[in-house]
Design a protein around this motif. Structure first.
Motif, PDB file in Angstrom:
ATOM      1  N   ALA A  28      43.092  29.481  43.225  1.00  0.00           N
ATOM      2  CA  ALA A  28      42.796  28.090  43.557  1.00  0.00           C
ATOM      3  C   ALA A  28      41.336  27.829  43.236  1.00  0.00           C
ATOM      4  O   ALA A  28      40.507  28.746  43.261  1.00  0.00           O
ATOM      5  N   ALA A  29      41.030  26.565  42.950  1.00  0.00           N
ATOM      6  CA  ALA A  29      39.643  26.192  42.661  1.00  0.00           C
ATOM      7  C   ALA A  29      39.412  24.748  43.094  1.00  0.00           C
ATOM      8  O   ALA A  29      40.330  23.924  43.044  1.00  0.00           O
ATOM      9  N   ALA A  30      38.189  24.469  43.526  1.00  0.00           N
ATOM     10  CA  ALA A  30      37.822  23.111  43.940  1.00  0.00           C
ATOM     11  C   ALA A  30      36.301  22.996  43.954  1.00  0.00           C
ATOM     12  O   ALA A  30      35.587  23.982  43.764  1.00  0.00           O
ATOM     13  N   GLU A  31      35.837  21.787  44.238  1.00  0.00           N
ATOM     14  CA  GLU A  31      34.394  21.502  44.227  1.00  0.00           C
ATOM     15  C   GLU A  31      33.636  22.142  45.393  1.00  0.00           C
ATOM     16  O   GLU A  31      32.460  22.461  45.259  1.00  0.00           O
ATOM     17  N   THR A  32      34.292  22.283  46.548  1.00  0.00           N
ATOM     18  CA  THR A  32      33.622  22.842  47.718  1.00  0.00           C
ATOM     19  C   THR A  32      34.382  24.064  48.221  1.00  0.00           C
ATOM     20  O   THR A  32      35.568  24.234  47.922  1.00  0.00           O
ATOM     21  N   ALA A  33      33.702  24.866  49.010  1.00  0.00           N
ATOM     22  CA  ALA A  33      34.350  26.049  49.583  1.00  0.00           C
ATOM     23  C   ALA A  33      35.500  25.645  50.493  1.00  0.00           C
ATOM     24  O   ALA A  33      36.588  26.222  50.430  1.00  0.00           O
ATOM     25  N   ASP A  34      35.286  24.630  51.338  1.00  0.00           N
ATOM     26  CA  ASP A  34      36.343  24.192  52.258  1.00  0.00           C
ATOM     27  C   ASP A  34      37.566  23.686  51.500  1.00  0.00           C
ATOM     28  O   ASP A  34      38.700  24.020  51.842  1.00  0.00           O
ATOM     29  N   ALA A  35      37.334  22.871  50.482  1.00  0.00           N
ATOM     30  CA  ALA A  35      38.455  22.350  49.689  1.00  0.00           C
ATOM     31  C   ALA A  35      39.181  23.481  48.976  1.00  0.00           C
ATOM     32  O   ALA A  35      40.411  23.451  48.826  1.00  0.00           O
ATOM     33  N   THR A  36      38.451  24.487  48.562  1.00  0.00           N
ATOM     34  CA  THR A  36      39.062  25.616  47.862  1.00  0.00           C
ATOM     35  C   THR A  36      39.965  26.400  48.802  1.00  0.00           C
ATOM     36  O   THR A  36      41.063  26.825  48.417  1.00  0.00           O
ATOM     37  N   VAL A  37      39.545  26.587  50.036  1.00  0.00           N
ATOM     38  CA  VAL A  37      40.373  27.305  51.005  1.00  0.00           C
ATOM     39  C   VAL A  37      41.656  26.526  51.282  1.00  0.00           C
ATOM     40  O   VAL A  37      42.739  27.102  51.363  1.00  0.00           O
ATOM     41  N   ILE A  38      41.549  25.208  51.377  1.00  0.00           N
ATOM     42  CA  ILE A  38      42.746  24.376  51.566  1.00  0.00           C
ATOM     43  C   ILE A  38      43.656  24.496  50.348  1.00  0.00           C
ATOM     44  O   ILE A  38      44.872  24.676  50.481  1.00  0.00           O
ATOM     45  N   GLN A  39      43.069  24.426  49.162  1.00  0.00           N
ATOM     46  CA  GLN A  39      43.848  24.572  47.931  1.00  0.00           C
ATOM     47  C   GLN A  39      44.486  25.955  47.844  1.00  0.00           C
ATOM     48  O   GLN A  39      45.604  26.104  47.339  1.00  0.00           O
ATOM     49  N   ALA A  40      43.794  26.959  48.342  1.00  0.00           N
ATOM     50  CA  ALA A  40      44.321  28.330  48.306  1.00  0.00           C
ATOM     51  C   ALA A  40      45.586  28.440  49.151  1.00  0.00           C
ATOM     52  O   ALA A  40      46.539  29.119  48.768  1.00  0.00           O
ATOM     53  N   ALA A  41      45.612  27.758  50.293  1.00  0.00           N
ATOM     54  CA  ALA A  41      46.808  27.772  51.132  1.00  0.00           C
ATOM     55  C   ALA A  41      47.979  27.127  50.394  1.00  0.00           C
ATOM     56  O   ALA A  41      49.107  27.627  50.426  1.00  0.00           O
TER      57      ALA A  41
END
Length: 128
Positions: A28-41
């Motif tokens: 998963a990848a995103a602009e912020t660490a928090d968004a990336t963790v959500i995307q990872a789920a």
């Protein structure tokens, strides 16, 4: 409850990213660490669904103690990346993939995210 350890990384010229040592190809990848963790789920849910469709079983999740002995993981941690525990969103509610797909479909029809739909439904149920 199924949880997997992901490695949260950020290189100066790229997005934040998470990869799962136990789940090859699940990223998963995103602009912020928090968004990336959500995307990872969400990526974890999709990866699990693909495995299920292929008739395969999920690989067992290794503990962080065992993962630290993995060369790729130990190199990532030594480079300053973080180990994060990722739990599929449906695990929190005890729902299977079929139920999650139904929720996502209903949310999409209403122009809502899964979270917003579930939140709305819960608030409607407890309203007095």
């Amino acid at each position: 409850m199924t949880t997997y350890v992901g490695i949260l990384e950020k290189d100066p010229t790229s997005l934040w990213g998470v990869w799962f040592p136990d789940l090859p190809g699940c990223i998963a990848a995103a602009e912020t660490a928090d968004a990336t963790v959500i995307q990872a789920a969400e990526a974890l849910v999709q990866w699990m669904a693909l495995i299920e469709e292929d008739g395969r079983t999920l690989p067992p999740a290794r503990t962080i103690e065992v993962l630290r002995q993995d060369v790729d993981v130990s190199q990532a941690l030594a480079a300053g990346h973080a180990a994060v525990v990722i739990r599929p969103p449906f695990d929190e509610l005890g729902l299977d993939e079929t139920a999650i797909r139904a929720i996502d479909s209903a949310a999409e029809r209403r122009g809502l995210s899964r979270r917003d739909l579930v939140r709305e439904m819960v608030l409607n149920q407890i309203a007095v």
